[in-house]
Design a protein around this motif. Sequence first.
Motif, mmCIF file in Angstrom:
data_model
loop_
_atom_site.group_PDB
_atom_site.id
_atom_site.type_symbol
_atom_site.label_atom_id
_atom_site.label_comp_id
_atom_site.label_asym_id
_atom_site.label_seq_id
_atom_site.Cartn_x
_atom_site.Cartn_y
_atom_site.Cartn_z
ATOM 1 N N ARG A 179 0.857 -1.201 0.000
ATOM 2 C CA ARG A 179 0.000 0.000 0.000
ATOM 3 C C ARG A 179 0.888 1.243 0.000
ATOM 4 O O ARG A 179 2.105 1.150 0.170
ATOM 5 N N GLU A 180 0.242 2.408 -0.114
ATOM 6 C CA GLU A 180 1.000 3.671 0.001
ATOM 7 C C GLU A 180 1.295 3.894 1.477
ATOM 8 O O GLU A 180 0.384 4.163 2.257
ATOM 9 N N VAL A 181 2.538 3.765 1.847
ATOM 10 C CA VAL A 181 2.898 3.753 3.275
ATOM 11 C C VAL A 181 4.022 4.749 3.557
ATOM 12 O O VAL A 181 4.518 5.419 2.658
ATOM 13 N N ARG A 182 4.402 4.802 4.840
ATOM 14 C CA ARG A 182 5.481 5.703 5.237
ATOM 15 C C ARG A 182 6.846 5.110 4.900
ATOM 16 O O ARG A 182 6.973 3.908 4.641
ATOM 17 N N GLU A 183 7.854 5.955 4.949
ATOM 18 C CA GLU A 183 9.215 5.500 4.665
ATOM 19 C C GLU A 183 9.662 4.515 5.751
ATOM 20 O O GLU A 183 9.406 4.736 6.943
ATOM 21 N N PRO A 184 10.347 3.427 5.353
ATOM 22 C CA PRO A 184 10.755 2.425 6.358
ATOM 23 C C PRO A 184 11.638 2.997 7.467
ATOM 24 O O PRO A 184 11.540 2.576 8.619
ATOM 25 N N LEU A 185 12.494 3.970 7.145
ATOM 26 C CA LEU A 185 13.339 4.573 8.187
ATOM 27 C C LEU A 185 12.496 5.291 9.231
ATOM 28 O O LEU A 185 12.788 5.242 10.437
ATOM 29 N N ASP A 186 11.424 5.984 8.767
ATOM 30 C CA ASP A 186 10.508 6.672 9.699
ATOM 31 C C ASP A 186 9.811 5.661 10.609
ATOM 32 O O ASP A 186 9.649 5.890 11.808
ATOM 33 N N SER A 190 18.928 3.402 1.968
ATOM 34 C CA SER A 190 18.221 3.500 3.257
ATOM 35 C C SER A 190 18.533 2.289 4.137
ATOM 36 O O SER A 190 18.628 2.401 5.362
ATOM 37 N N MET A 191 18.716 1.120 3.500
ATOM 38 C CA MET A 191 19.071 -0.082 4.265
ATOM 39 C C MET A 191 20.436 0.095 4.939
ATOM 40 O O MET A 191 20.620 -0.267 6.113
ATOM 41 N N GLU A 192 21.379 0.679 4.196
ATOM 42 C CA GLU A 192 22.715 0.904 4.772
ATOM 43 C C GLU A 192 22.663 1.921 5.907
ATOM 44 O O GLU A 192 23.349 1.769 6.921
ATOM 45 N N LEU A 193 21.789 2.927 5.761
ATOM 46 C CA LEU A 193 21.596 3.908 6.849
ATOM 47 C C LEU A 193 21.025 3.213 8.086
ATOM 48 O O LEU A 193 21.465 3.453 9.216
ATOM 49 N N ALA A 194 20.017 2.364 7.850
ATOM 50 C CA ALA A 194 19.348 1.675 8.968
ATOM 51 C C ALA A 194 20.306 0.738 9.687
ATOM 52 O O ALA A 194 20.377 0.732 10.924
ATOM 53 N N THR A 195 21.073 -0.045 8.923
ATOM 54 C CA THR A 195 21.983 -0.999 9.567
ATOM 55 C C THR A 195 23.145 -0.269 10.247
ATOM 56 O O THR A 195 23.638 -0.713 11.283
ATOM 57 N N GLY A 196 23.548 0.876 9.663
ATOM 58 C CA GLY A 196 24.612 1.671 10.286
ATOM 59 C C GLY A 196 24.181 2.242 11.623
ATOM 60 O O GLY A 196 24.980 2.364 12.560
ATOM 61 N N ALA A 197 22.880 2.586 11.731
ATOM 62 C CA ALA A 197 22.356 3.194 12.967
ATOM 63 C C ALA A 197 21.911 2.139 13.979
ATOM 64 O O ALA A 197 21.676 2.450 15.147
ATOM 65 N N LEU A 223 10.836 2.617 11.439
ATOM 66 C CA LEU A 223 11.807 2.078 12.399
ATOM 67 C C LEU A 223 12.060 3.043 13.549
ATOM 68 O O LEU A 223 12.105 2.640 14.718
ATOM 69 N N ASP A 224 12.188 4.309 13.200
ATOM 70 C CA ASP A 224 12.452 5.337 14.204
ATOM 71 C C ASP A 224 11.311 5.392 15.223
ATOM 72 O O ASP A 224 11.536 5.461 16.437
ATOM 73 N N GLU A 225 10.077 5.319 14.714
ATOM 74 C CA GLU A 225 8.912 5.380 15.612
ATOM 75 C C GLU A 225 8.835 4.128 16.488
ATOM 76 O O GLU A 225 8.553 4.218 17.688
ATOM 77 N N ILE A 226 9.093 2.953 15.901
ATOM 78 C CA ILE A 226 9.054 1.716 16.683
ATOM 79 C C ILE A 226 10.085 1.783 17.811
ATOM 80 O O ILE A 226 9.793 1.425 18.959
ATOM 81 N N GLU A 227 11.279 2.273 17.491
ATOM 82 C CA GLU A 227 12.328 2.379 18.519
ATOM 83 C C GLU A 227 11.905 3.305 19.652
ATOM 84 O O GLU A 227 12.115 3.013 20.825
ATOM 85 N N ARG A 228 11.287 4.432 19.282
ATOM 86 C CA ARG A 228 10.829 5.387 20.309
ATOM 87 C C ARG A 228 9.764 4.758 21.187
ATOM 88 O O ARG A 228 9.794 4.883 22.414
ATOM 89 N N GLU A 229 8.787 4.102 20.562
ATOM 90 C CA GLU A 229 7.663 3.544 21.325
ATOM 91 C C GLU A 229 8.083 2.334 22.164
ATOM 92 O O GLU A 229 7.626 2.153 23.276
ATOM 93 N N LEU A 230 8.944 1.481 21.587
ATOM 94 C CA LEU A 230 9.377 0.287 22.310
ATOM 95 C C LEU A 230 10.417 0.613 23.375
ATOM 96 O O LEU A 230 10.554 -0.125 24.348
ATOM 97 N N GLY A 231 11.152 1.708 23.140
ATOM 98 C CA GLY A 231 12.242 2.025 24.056
ATOM 99 C C GLY A 231 13.380 1.040 23.926
ATOM 100 O O GLY A 231 14.110 0.777 24.884
ATOM 101 N N MET A 232 13.506 0.468 22.733
ATOM 102 C CA MET A 232 14.620 -0.465 22.483
ATOM 103 C C MET A 232 14.984 -0.408 21.001
ATOM 104 O O MET A 232 14.160 -0.046 20.164
ATOM 105 N N PRO A 233 16.228 -0.735 20.658
ATOM 106 C CA PRO A 233 16.651 -0.654 19.258
ATOM 107 C C PRO A 233 15.993 -1.722 18.379
ATOM 108 O O PRO A 233 15.685 -2.826 18.846
ATOM 109 N N CYS A 234 15.783 -1.358 17.109
ATOM 110 C CA CYS A 234 15.285 -2.291 16.097
ATOM 111 C C CYS A 234 16.466 -2.824 15.295
ATOM 112 O O CYS A 234 17.393 -2.076 14.983
#
Length: 543
Positions: free
Chosen positions: A143-150, A226-233, A152-163
Amino acid sequence: MSYSAETRRRRTFAIISHPDAGKTTLTEKLLLFSGAIQIAGSVKARKASRHATSDWMEIEKQRGISVASSVMQMVYRDHVINLLDTPGHKDFSEDTYRVLTAVDSALMVIDAANGVEAQTRRLIEVCRQRNTPIITFVNKMDREVREPLDILDEIERELGMPCVPMTWPVGQGKTFGGIIHLENQAMTVFEAGSERRPQDFRTIPLADQAELQQRFGHEFTTAIESMELATGASPAWDHAAFLAGRQTPVFFGSGVNNFGVMEVLDALVNLAPAPQPRTSSLVVNKQPVVREVLPDDEAFAGVVFKVQANMDPSHRDRIAFVRMCSGKYTPGMKLRVQRTGKELRPTSVVTFMSQRREAVNEAYAGDIVGFTTHGGVQLGDTITDGSVQLQFTGLPFFAPELFMTVILKNPLRTKQLQQGLAQLGEEGAIQVFRPNVGGPMLLGAVGQLQFEVVQHRLKGEYDADVRLESCQYVGARWITADTPQELRAFTDAYPMRMALDAADTLAYLTTSPYDVRLAQERFPKIHFHPLREHAGLALQQAG
């Protein structure tokens, strides 16, 4: 005798999400891919005869939502997987909270367009309190969805743990091309269609850059960046941190198209924990005796985390869902309810495939078994083979915030109403309060929809047509006291506010948010409990 070989094969997990994130669809696809079912129903097509396998109640079929948690067992890669599907709607969160006490891990489904929503936050909090490992599946990438980096960032904030991403999407919506597997450095190509199986999707190694660039162009380049950014972070994958509830693996896909589901099923086998030890806290001579119960222990022990009446309307039965914590179950073995000391004599013992049941030949720690009974078992009861004395705690009963008075339309159906309310109260579908001074029964709920479901079930299952009327109460607290005399003085002071719930635990009903504070000032030695199990523990210790 050690049962470790069997317990190591077990995986017991719950699927949690906000409503409409695609949880029930994903449940069905997991069952489909493990070979447990041959055809997937659709919740959306609720006028058709094929309904979601896990939604069996009539009201669920009418509304297309899950209002009761259901249990399904499947075998995949020689592992026994016990899957508990939970209601996503917030009005049924109590049932979900109780289910989360019976599992060793959780699979969190997130709608890629909406991110982490309100009900998911509540469930995350329960998992966090228990350090339950969470596997994350980001759904609806077609579907038309948000950027995967966004996301991931939200999941990390809400979970309080790294993805830690395990797969990564290429494109989204109409340009969704598939997912990259970070471990084996290959891309599985997406094709729409709900009939596809894992072997129908083509996989291209990332080494074939020319083909991937030619086929997916800009979307592929962007995905790699974006995958390299995500894995780097992100930190490196740490299995021990995941098991401790300090890291979550993230998968992307489209449940309705069977895409990315196999990766989740494999993760449940490869990553999710086998049954974990449980803590027993038994009060002996007014002192709590705490011991750790290991899954491999020889003695049978389990806890009732759910009671469901009338799963089979033609038999009017009641099933106690028991999470096995240790030992082995075999047919005909003697069982005892710790709370009453009485022998439990179930008419049948079954495992579940949603509404379909199969007789149990043997079951081990981690398995969910159903005891068909005619009473004598309550939510939170500890069941043993009698060789050990144990008491598992932690099953939550929250103080309700909404109240209604039950008025029976036909007074000749009083017996049916009493039976219906007793059974629905015992199963935790609603909280039933019996005022000490007499008068109509009161229903207490966490959400409005609970009232509608109970009204529907009273009529359909017990032939008791009722009207629900608003009343002055806005809250309740279970009460205990330091001495019987203090308790009597309190109940004498507030006779109109006293009521007993389905477990005969005394509660104080409130008409305003200030009532508890004022009563506490007047009676400092009375204890007000927002959770019923705290009241029960206090009563045990008081002897």
